[in-house]
Design a protein around this motif. Structure first.
Motif, PDB file in Angstrom:
ATOM      1  N   PRO A 213       0.815  -1.222   0.000  1.00 24.98           N
ATOM      2  CA  PRO A 213       0.000   0.000   0.000  1.00 24.98           C
ATOM      3  C   PRO A 213       0.850   1.273   0.000  1.00 24.98           C
ATOM      4  O   PRO A 213       2.060   1.243   0.263  1.00 24.98           O
ATOM      5  N   VAL A 214       0.196   2.362  -0.294  1.00 23.32           N
ATOM      6  CA  VAL A 214       0.852   3.670  -0.338  1.00 23.32           C
ATOM      7  C   VAL A 214       1.469   3.987   1.024  1.00 23.32           C
ATOM      8  O   VAL A 214       0.826   3.849   2.064  1.00 23.32           O
ATOM      9  N   THR A 215       2.723   4.416   1.019  1.00 22.18           N
ATOM     10  CA  THR A 215       3.408   4.789   2.248  1.00 22.18           C
ATOM     11  C   THR A 215       3.268   6.286   2.495  1.00 22.18           C
ATOM     12  O   THR A 215       2.898   7.051   1.587  1.00 22.18           O
ATOM     13  N   HIS A 216       3.591   6.691   3.706  1.00 20.92           N
ATOM     14  CA  HIS A 216       3.535   8.119   4.042  1.00 20.92           C
ATOM     15  C   HIS A 216       4.511   8.914   3.171  1.00 20.92           C
ATOM     16  O   HIS A 216       4.173   9.990   2.654  1.00 20.92           O
ATOM     17  N   ALA A 217       5.727   8.381   2.991  1.00 21.86           N
ATOM     18  CA  ALA A 217       6.732   9.076   2.183  1.00 21.86           C
ATOM     19  C   ALA A 217       6.276   9.208   0.732  1.00 21.86           C
ATOM     20  O   ALA A 217       6.481  10.252   0.095  1.00 21.86           O
ATOM     21  N   GLU A 218       5.646   8.162   0.207  1.00 20.25           N
ATOM     22  CA  GLU A 218       5.136   8.199  -1.168  1.00 20.25           C
ATOM     23  C   GLU A 218       4.053   9.249  -1.318  1.00 20.25           C
ATOM     24  O   GLU A 218       4.021  10.010  -2.298  1.00 20.25           O
ATOM     25  N   ARG A 219       3.174   9.319  -0.335  1.00 18.78           N
ATOM     26  CA  ARG A 219       2.088  10.292  -0.395  1.00 18.78           C
ATOM     27  C   ARG A 219       2.623  11.730  -0.293  1.00 18.78           C
ATOM     28  O   ARG A 219       2.162  12.633  -1.000  1.00 18.78           O
ATOM     29  N   GLU A 220       3.597  11.938   0.602  1.00 17.68           N
ATOM     30  CA  GLU A 220       4.171  13.272   0.758  1.00 17.68           C
ATOM     31  C   GLU A 220       4.891  13.724  -0.510  1.00 17.68           C
ATOM     32  O   GLU A 220       4.804  14.884  -0.913  1.00 17.68           O
ATOM     33  N   ARG A 221       5.582  12.803  -1.164  1.00 11.39           N
ATOM     34  CA  ARG A 221       6.261  13.140  -2.417  1.00 11.39           C
ATOM     35  C   ARG A 221       5.244  13.472  -3.500  1.00 11.39           C
ATOM     36  O   ARG A 221       5.445  14.411  -4.295  1.00 11.39           O
ATOM     37  N   ASP A 222       4.151  12.740  -3.539  1.00 12.09           N
ATOM     38  CA  ASP A 222       3.095  13.000  -4.514  1.00 12.09           C
ATOM     39  C   ASP A 222       2.524  14.401  -4.322  1.00 12.09           C
ATOM     40  O   ASP A 222       2.245  15.106  -5.302  1.00 12.09           O
ATOM     41  N   ILE A 223       2.364  14.819  -3.078  1.00 15.74           N
ATOM     42  CA  ILE A 223       1.850  16.161  -2.789  1.00 15.74           C
ATOM     43  C   ILE A 223       2.832  17.223  -3.272  1.00 15.74           C
ATOM     44  O   ILE A 223       2.442  18.241  -3.855  1.00 15.74           O
ATOM     45  N   LYS A 224       4.125  17.001  -3.041  1.00 13.01           N
ATOM     46  CA  LYS A 224       5.146  17.945  -3.501  1.00 13.01           C
ATOM     47  C   LYS A 224       5.108  18.088  -5.022  1.00 13.01           C
ATOM     48  O   LYS A 224       5.190  19.189  -5.560  1.00 13.01           O
ATOM     49  N   ILE A 225       4.993  16.967  -5.712  1.00 11.50           N
ATOM     50  CA  ILE A 225       4.953  17.007  -7.176  1.00 11.50           C
ATOM     51  C   ILE A 225       3.705  17.731  -7.659  1.00 11.50           C
ATOM     52  O   ILE A 225       3.754  18.523  -8.606  1.00 11.50           O
ATOM     53  N   ALA A 226       2.576  17.486  -7.002  1.00 13.67           N
ATOM     54  CA  ALA A 226       1.330  18.138  -7.404  1.00 13.67           C
ATOM     55  C   ALA A 226       1.429  19.656  -7.253  1.00 13.67           C
ATOM     56  O   ALA A 226       0.873  20.403  -8.062  1.00 13.67           O
ATOM     57  N   LYS A 227       2.134  20.119  -6.246  1.00 19.74           N
ATOM     58  CA  LYS A 227       2.293  21.566  -6.047  1.00 19.74           C
ATOM     59  C   LYS A 227       3.099  22.187  -7.169  1.00 19.74           C
ATOM     60  O   LYS A 227       2.880  23.341  -7.551  1.00 19.74           O
ATOM     61  N   VAL A 228       4.041  21.432  -7.715  1.00 21.76           N
ATOM     62  CA  VAL A 228       4.872  21.932  -8.812  1.00 21.76           C
ATOM     63  C   VAL A 228       4.181  21.733 -10.154  1.00 21.76           C
ATOM     64  O   VAL A 228       4.122  22.643 -10.987  1.00 21.76           O
ATOM     65  N   GLN A 229       3.632  20.539 -10.351  1.00 19.75           N
ATOM     66  CA  GLN A 229       3.144  20.146 -11.671  1.00 19.75           C
ATOM     67  C   GLN A 229       1.672  20.455 -11.888  1.00 19.75           C
ATOM     68  O   GLN A 229       1.241  20.669 -13.011  1.00 19.75           O
ATOM     69  N   GLY A 230       0.897  20.437 -10.799  1.00 21.58           N
ATOM     70  CA  GLY A 230      -0.506  20.804 -10.925  1.00 21.58           C
ATOM     71  C   GLY A 230      -1.497  19.690 -10.695  1.00 21.58           C
ATOM     72  O   GLY A 230      -2.698  19.938 -10.622  1.00 21.58           O
ATOM     73  N   TRP A 231      -1.031  18.425 -10.594  1.00 26.03           N
ATOM     74  CA  TRP A 231      -1.965  17.319 -10.351  1.00 26.03           C
ATOM     75  C   TRP A 231      -1.243  16.169  -9.659  1.00 26.03           C
ATOM     76  O   TRP A 231      -0.032  16.011  -9.759  1.00 26.03           O
ATOM     77  N   ASN A 232      -2.049  15.360  -8.959  1.00 24.14           N
ATOM     78  CA  ASN A 232      -1.544  14.188  -8.254  1.00 24.14           C
ATOM     79  C   ASN A 232      -1.536  12.971  -9.175  1.00 24.14           C
ATOM     80  O   ASN A 232      -2.170  12.960 -10.220  1.00 24.14           O
ATOM     81  N   ASN A 233      -0.819  11.948  -8.747  1.00 23.13           N
ATOM     82  CA  ASN A 233      -0.997  10.612  -9.299  1.00 23.13           C
ATOM     83  C   ASN A 233      -2.205  10.027  -8.579  1.00 23.13           C
ATOM     84  O   ASN A 233      -2.140   9.755  -7.379  1.00 23.13           O
ATOM     85  N   PRO A 234      -3.347   9.838  -9.252  1.00 16.33           N
ATOM     86  CA  PRO A 234      -4.569   9.410  -8.559  1.00 16.33           C
ATOM     87  C   PRO A 234      -4.478   8.028  -7.944  1.00 16.33           C
ATOM     88  O   PRO A 234      -5.241   7.693  -7.043  1.00 16.33           O
ATOM     89  N   TYR A 235      -3.526   7.219  -8.403  1.00 10.17           N
ATOM     90  CA  TYR A 235      -3.355   5.885  -7.820  1.00 10.17           C
ATOM     91  C   TYR A 235      -2.569   5.956  -6.513  1.00 10.17           C
ATOM     92  O   TYR A 235      -2.560   5.000  -5.738  1.00 10.17           O
ATOM     93  N   ILE A 236      -1.924   7.102  -6.253  1.00  6.13           N
ATOM     94  CA  ILE A 236      -1.271   7.337  -4.967  1.00  6.13           C
ATOM     95  C   ILE A 236      -2.185   8.122  -4.038  1.00  6.13           C
ATOM     96  O   ILE A 236      -2.304   7.805  -2.849  1.00  6.13           O
ATOM     97  N   SER A 237      -2.857   9.131  -4.575  1.00  2.17           N
ATOM     98  CA  SER A 237      -3.752   9.955  -3.751  1.00  2.17           C
ATOM     99  C   SER A 237      -4.994   9.191  -3.309  1.00  2.17           C
ATOM    100  O   SER A 237      -5.680   9.596  -2.368  1.00  2.17           O
ATOM    101  N   GLY A 238      -5.312   8.091  -4.004  1.00  2.00           N
ATOM    102  CA  GLY A 238      -6.478   7.289  -3.644  1.00  2.00           C
ATOM    103  C   GLY A 238      -7.717   7.632  -4.438  1.00  2.00           C
ATOM    104  O   GLY A 238      -8.790   7.071  -4.192  1.00  2.00           O
ATOM    105  N   ASP A 239      -7.594   8.524  -5.425  1.00  2.69           N
ATOM    106  CA  ASP A 239      -8.746   8.915  -6.235  1.00  2.69           C
ATOM    107  C   ASP A 239      -9.123   7.855  -7.272  1.00  2.69           C
ATOM    108  O   ASP A 239     -10.223   7.891  -7.820  1.00  2.69           O
ATOM    109  N   LYS A 240      -8.184   6.932  -7.555  1.00  5.09           N
ATOM    110  CA  LYS A 240      -8.463   5.884  -8.536  1.00  5.09           C
ATOM    111  C   LYS A 240      -7.885   4.564  -8.064  1.00  5.09           C
ATOM    112  O   LYS A 240      -6.898   4.526  -7.324  1.00  5.09           O
ATOM    113  N   ARG A 241      -8.498   3.479  -8.523  1.00  5.94           N
ATOM    114  CA  ARG A 241      -7.954   2.134  -8.368  1.00  5.94           C
ATOM    115  C   ARG A 241      -8.026   1.446  -9.723  1.00  5.94           C
ATOM    116  O   ARG A 241      -8.965   1.646 -10.479  1.00  5.94           O
TER     117      ARG A 241
END
Length: 317
Positions: A213-241
């Protein structure tokens, strides 16, 4: 009258400033791979190399260059060792978890140079921060564009770095704690850039996604990328399976069936992560004997096989 004019000018000036402020804070995806590499350095400023966990010393003289501290992770250079090999093993390189050559082939735009000049989608995929990680140069080169999968034997090629490469079969296996992240990046690329995955790949990636499952470090990195790039990886953020809808939308790639892949019945399947053997409920007498701490549940026998497990020898099929 003067006061009203002043108030109106102040209101307009404030609105202009506010809109300018918003514009300056809106995330923008990197325009190209070189820009993405510079952004990745900022995102992973304090992170180790992805596959091996080695400390990085970023060089001030260059926006994207860094040196790897082998002693911090017990890394050993895979022989044969030459000056060129030593140099590459000592530097940080930006690795595409989903090989960029796969993307070029599926987009049918040619080599990297021609794809960059002719395909906006290729440029977007190549510069997508969600698919990029810092890696030891030698490991990046050895992994090449090999698919991820299961490799037999212990991980001894790179010292204490838990990474295995099977060069003849063109397969690389990362450490268990990275498999979920790698799976979610592949599923994201398949979804966002309409990349085709073979049925075997889908089974393996879906299994890794569920097992790790998604780890805390993975989720935090995804948030950092979203702030720069504009969107999350939905399979990490939990928006998609990855589910039935995604599987149906895929145009399957033809993959040759392995001659030694057993044809087994579907049903409740339980694997032993220690022995890499799986058992089918009602078919295998050891199904209920797998210790809790070693249990890995699969939805089907084919999924277990794709994840690198083999069926127990005492099953009645």
């Amino acid at each position: 009258m003067i006061a009203n004019r002043h108030k109106k000018w102040y209101t307009m000036a404030s609105a202009v400033w506010f809109l300018s402020f918003l514009a300056s804070t809106v995330a923008a995806a990197p325009a190209n791979f070189e820009e993405a590499k510079r952004q990745l350095r900022l995102i992973d400023q304090d992170a180790p190399t992805f596959y091996c966990g080695c400390d990085i010393t970023w060089l001030k003289s260059s926006g994207t260059s860094g040196r790897v501290d082998h002693t911090s992770c017990g890394y050993e250079i895979r022989p044969p060792v030459s000056d060129a090999v030593k140099a590459r093993a000592a530097r940080v390189e930006v690795e595409h978890l989903v090989p960029i050559s796969w993307i070029g082939e599926q987009f049918q735009c040619g080599n990297r140079t021609s794809c960059r000049s002719s395909s906006a989608a290729y440029n977007a995929a190549e510069a997508d921060l969600h698919g990029l990680v810092p890696a030891i140069g030698q490991v990046n080169g050895d992994r090449s564009n090999y698919r991820f999968g299961m490799v037999s034997g212990p991980a001894t090629q790179y010292g204490a770095c838990n990474f295995k490469v099977e060069f003849k079969q063109r397969i690389a296996e990362p450490a268990d704690h990275l498999k979920g992240h790698i799976a979610r990046v592949h599923l994201y690329y398949a979804d966002r850039y309409n990349l085709r995955l073979s049925g075997q790949q889908q089974q393996l990636l879906a299994a890794w996604d569920r097992q790790y499952p998604v780890t805390h470090a993975e989720r935090e990195r995804d948030i950092k990328i979203a702030k720069v790039q504009g969107w999350n990886n939905p399979y990490i953020s939990g928006d998609k399976r990855w589910g039935e809808q995604q599987r149906k939308s895929q145009v399957p790639l033809k993959v040759a069936d392995s001659a030694d892949t057993p044809k087994v019945a579907e049903g409740s399947v339980r694997g032993n992560r220690n022995s890499r053997i799986f058992h089918i409920e009602g078919k295998c007498p050891s199904y209920d004997r797998v210790a809790d701490h070693n249990r890995v549940e699969f939805t089907s026998a084919s999924e277990a096989i794709a994840a690198g497990y083999r069926i127990a020898g005492n099953c009645s099929l």
